[in-house]
Design an enzyme around this catalytic site. Structure first.
Site, short mmCIF file in Angstrom:
data_model
loop_
_atom_site.label_atom_id
_atom_site.label_comp_id
_atom_site.label_asym_id
_atom_site.label_seq_id
_atom_site.Cartn_x
_atom_site.Cartn_y
_atom_site.Cartn_z
N THR A 378 0.87 -1.19 0.00
CA THR A 378 0.00 0.00 0.00
C THR A 378 0.91 1.24 0.00
O THR A 378 2.12 1.11 0.18
CB THR A 378 -0.96 -0.01 1.21
OG1 THR A 378 -1.77 -1.18 1.14
CG2 THR A 378 -1.85 1.19 1.31
N ASN A 398 -3.14 -3.93 -2.56
CA ASN A 398 -3.01 -4.92 -1.49
C ASN A 398 -1.59 -5.46 -1.41
O ASN A 398 -0.68 -4.71 -1.18
CB ASN A 398 -4.06 -6.03 -1.61
CG ASN A 398 -4.23 -6.75 -0.29
OD1 ASN A 398 -3.95 -6.17 0.76
ND2 ASN A 398 -4.65 -7.98 -0.29
N SER A 449 -10.79 -2.46 5.10
CA SER A 449 -9.42 -1.95 4.91
C SER A 449 -8.86 -1.46 6.23
O SER A 449 -9.60 -1.18 7.17
CB SER A 449 -9.48 -0.78 3.93
OG SER A 449 -8.24 -0.15 3.81
N GLY A 470 -0.65 -2.54 6.05
CA GLY A 470 -1.72 -3.46 6.43
C GLY A 470 -2.24 -3.15 7.82
O GLY A 470 -2.47 -2.00 8.17
N1 GLY Z 1 -5.16 -3.76 1.37
C1 GLY Z 1 -4.73 -3.14 2.53
C2 GLY Z 1 -5.81 -2.40 3.23
O1 GLY Z 1 -6.71 -1.90 2.59
O2 GLY Z 1 -5.79 -2.30 4.43
#
Ligand code: GLY
Length: 575
Positions: A378, A398, A449, A470
Site C-alpha cells: 500500500t 493490497n 481496509s 496493512g
Molecule cells: N489492502 C490493505 C488495506 O486496505 O488495508
C-alpha cells in the site's frame, strides 16, 4: 471482563445524551480561510512528489496534485498501488473547511459468493487463490476516484493533472530500491503472467537498480481517462479488454461490474483528542475507528505525568482492545450495520480503559474476538497547497505487486483485494468465538481496509499523515499522532521507531532497537511478550502546517530514504 455488557453500558450512555462524534465534523472547519506560506507534498516516491509539484506549478490545487501523485505512484511504485486497485482520498477544502472522504475502494465482482475461495470438499480456503491470479482481483476503484476528485474538487482538467505521469510513462521512469526489494517476494508470480512479465521484468528476472522502465500502455489508458473520464476506463475498449482478459484466465468480472462501479463520498470520522480535531477514515476502513478508540482510551490518563514505561504499556493495552473490536464489528457500511458512533464514543473508550490493569498485560485470550492479519504493502501521500487545501490519500493494490497479473495492453497490475475479505466468514475462531461475519464476501461489497489517511487540526498546527503496512497502519498512525503531540517534526514523526500490538498474535512486535533494554525489560516484567522483528515496516508520509507562522514542512519516511521525497515550496508561488 465481559465485552457485550460493556457495549450495552456504552449504548445507554449514548441514549442518555452524550454527544455523538459525527457532529464534530463542523469543528474541522475552524481554521478554514487561513493560508500557509507555501505548499508541501510528501510521498513514497520522488518521481510522484515531483509530478504533484509540477501540477501545483501549473495552477492546480492540492486535489489536482493528489490526482497527479496518485497516478504517478501507480506507475513508479506498482508494488503498492495503481489504477488496477483502490484508495481513500481524505480531503479538506480551504474555502469552506468542508472535509470529505472519497471512497474509491475496490468492490467484489457481482458474481462473487461468500464461499468462493473454499474447497467444497474440505470447507477450507484454497491456497493462494486470494493472492495470485484472476479471482483475487476485485473491481478497481482508483480510476473512478481520480475522475471524481478532479471533477468535483480540482481546478485543472483531469488530462492536465495526468500529463506528468503520461510523460513519465512514455519517456521512462527509474526502477528503485523499493521496487527491487518488494519484487523479491513476487518475481515468480510476475514471471508466470504473460502480461506482467514483459511489463515489469527484464528477461524474466527482476530489473537491475536504476533500470529505465517504459510503459506506453499505461500512458494510453491515462490519456483515455483524461479524455473520456469514467467511461474511458469503465466502459468501451479498455473495459472490454479487462473483462475478456480476466475471464479468459478464469475470473468472474463482467462489463456490468465495471459500468456499475461508483465512488462513495462519505462523512469522515471526526473525534477530539487532547484539544485537537482528528479527521480520519470511516468504514469500510477499520483504521479511523481503531485510531479513535486507542487515542480516546489514552486521553483518559494524565499522560505527561506517566513514565515512558507506563505510556508504552498503556498504548499497547489500548491497541490490543481496539484491534479486537476491529476484527469483530467492522465491514462495508453499505452492507453491514457498523456501530461507529458507539465504538468511537468517549464513554465506550472509558469502559475499555477501566479494564486495563495499570501494570499488567491483559492476555488477549481474555478478550474474545478474532485475529487480524498483517498485509504488507500500500502507499500514502500527504499534500497541503498554498491556499490551505489538504489531501491525505492512502491507496493500494493490497499485497506487493497485487495479484501479479497485467491484462496485456493495459500497463497496470490488478489488485488482490479479495484477500482483505474474510474468506471463511462466520466460522468460529480457535477460541470458539464469533468470526468476522461483517467482512464476509458479498457481490458488490467493499472489503474491510486498514488504510487510515488522517488530518489532525490543532490550534497551532495542522498535520497530514498516513502510511502503508496493512494492519500495522493503525498502530503507526497512532504513533505518528502521539509523536506530533509531543512536538516531533514531520520527519521525526515519520521516523518514529515502531511498536505494534494487534490483539492476536498476543505479542508486541518491535523494530530492531525500537526499545531500550530497560523499557523492554520493564514491559516483559508486566507480562508483555516482545518480538523484535528483523525488518522495518511502514512508509509514513507527513506534512505539517504551522498555523502560527504559516510554515509548511514535509517528512518522507527515512526507512526508504533514497526513494520517497518530502518537498516544500514557500513564498506562495503555487497559489
Ligand atoms: N489492502 C490493505 C488495506 O486496505 O488495508
Amino acid at each position: 471482563m465481559s465485552f457485550r455488557p460493556m457495549l450495552v453500558a456504552a449504548a445507554l450512555v449514548l441514549a442518555a445524551g452524550l454527544s455523538a462524534p459525527t457532529s464534530l465534523a463542523r469543528e474541522a472547519a475552524s481554521s478554514a480561510g487561513q493560508r500557509p506560506d507555501g505548499a508541501a507534498i510528501a510521498s513514497a516516491n520522488a518521481q510522484a512528489t515531483d509530478a504533484g509539484m509540477e501540477v501545483l506549478r501549473k495552477g492546480g490545487n492540492a486535489f489536482d496534485a493528489a490526482v497527479a501523485v496518485s497516478a504517478a505512484l501507480g506507475l513508479v511504485e506498482p508494488e503498492s498501488s495503481g489504477i488496477g486497485g483502490g484508495g481513500f482520498f481524505l480531503l479538506r477544502r480551504a474555502s469552506d473547511g468542508k472535509v470529505v472522504f472519497v471512497d474509491g475502494r475496490e468492490r467484489a465482482p457481482l458474481a462473487a459468493t461468500r464461499d468462493m475461495f473454499l474447497d467444497p470438499a474440505t470447507g477450507e480456503p484454497r491456497p493462494r487463490q486470494t493472492i495470485d491470479g484472476p479471482l483475487a482481483a476485485a473491481i478497481p476503484g482508483l480510476p473512478a476516484a481520480l475522475v471524481h476528485v478532479s471533477k468535483t474538487y480540482g481546478r485543472l482538467p483531469l488530462a492536465e493533472s495526468l500529463a506528468p505521469t503520461i510523460a513519465l510513462a512514455e519517456n521512462g521512469w527509474t526502477f528503485g530500491d523499493k521496487n527491487l526489494a518488494m519484487m523479491g517476494w513476487r518475481e515468480a508470480a510476475l514471471a508466470a503472467d504473460p502480461g506482467a512479465a514483459p511489463l515489469l521484468l527484464v528477461d524474466g528476472k527482476t530489473p537491475a537498480l536504476g533500470t529505465r522502465m517504459r510503459n506506453p500502455d499505461y500512458a494510453e489508458v491515462l490519456k483515455r481517462l483524461g479524455r473520456d473520464g469514467f467511461d474511458g476506463f469503465y466502459r468501451g475498449d479498455i473495459a472490454t479488454r479487462l473483462v475478456d482478459g480476466v475471464r479468459a484466465a478464469g475470473g468472474l468480472w463482467t462489463l456490468d461490474d465495471l459500468a456499475q462501479y461508483r465512488v462513495v463520498e462519505r462523512e469522515p470520522l471526526v473525534f477530539q483528542h487532547r484539544g485537537k480535531t482528528v479527521i480520519t477514515a470511516p468504514p469500510p476502513s477499520s483504521g479511523g475507528i481503531a485510531l479513535a478508540q486507542t487515542l480516546q482510551i489514552l486521553d483518559g490518563y494524565d499522560w505527561s505525568k506517566r513514565s515512558e514505561l507506563d505510556r508504552l504499556h498503556l498504548r499497547i493495552e489500548a491497541m490490543r482492545r481496539a484491534y479486537r473490536d476491529r476484527a469483530v464489528f467492522l465491514g462495508d457500511p453499505d452492507f453491514v450495520d457498523v456501530p461507529v458512533e458507539l465504538l468511537t464514543n468517549p464513554a465506550y473508550a472509558a469502559g475499555l480503559r477501566a479494564g486495563i490493569h495499570p501494570e499488567k498485560a491483559t492476555p488477549s485470550a481474555l478478550l474474545p474476538g478474532v485475529t487480524a492479519l498483517e498485509r504488507p504493502d500500500t502507499t500514502h501521500f500527504s499534500i497541503v497547497d498554498a491556499d490551505g487545501n489538504i489531501a491525505s490519500v492512502t491507496q493500494t493494490v493490497n499485497l506487493p505487486y497485487g495479484n501479479a497479473m497485467v491484462i496485456p495492453g493495459t500497463g497496470f497490475l490488478l489488485n488482490n483485494e479479495m484477500d482483505d475479505f474474510s474468506v471463511k466468514a462466520g466460522v468460529p475462531n480457535a477460541f470458539g468465538l464469533v468470526g468476522d461475519d461483517a467482512n464476509a464476501i458479498a457481490p458488490g461489497k467493499r472489503p474491510l481496509s486498514s488504510m487510515t489517511p488522517t488530518i489532525v487540526v490543532g490550534d497551532d498546527q495542522i498535520a497530514v499523515l498516513g502510511t502503508p503496512g496493512g494492519s500495522r497502519i493503525i498502530s503507526m498512525v497512532i504513533q505518528g499522532v502521539l509523536a506530533l503531540d509531543a512536538g516531533a517534526s514531520a520527519l521525526e514523526a515519520a521516523a518514529e521507531p515502531r511498536v505494534h500490538h494487534q490483539y492476536l498474535p498476543d505479542e508486541v512486535s518491535i523494530e530492531k532497537d525500537a526499545l531500550s533494554p530497560e523499557l523492554r525489560a520493564g514491559l516483559e516484567a508486566r507480562g508483555h511478550v516482545i518480538k523484535e522483528e528483523p525488518r522495518t515496516w511502514g512508509n509514513m508520509q507527513v506534512v505539517t502546517w504551522d498555523l502560527t507562522d504559516g510554515d509548511v514542512d514535509a517528512g518522507a519516511d527515512p526507512r526508504w530514504k533514497t526513494v520517497g521525497k518530502g518537498s516544500t515550496q514557500d513564498g506562495g508561488i503555487f497559489r
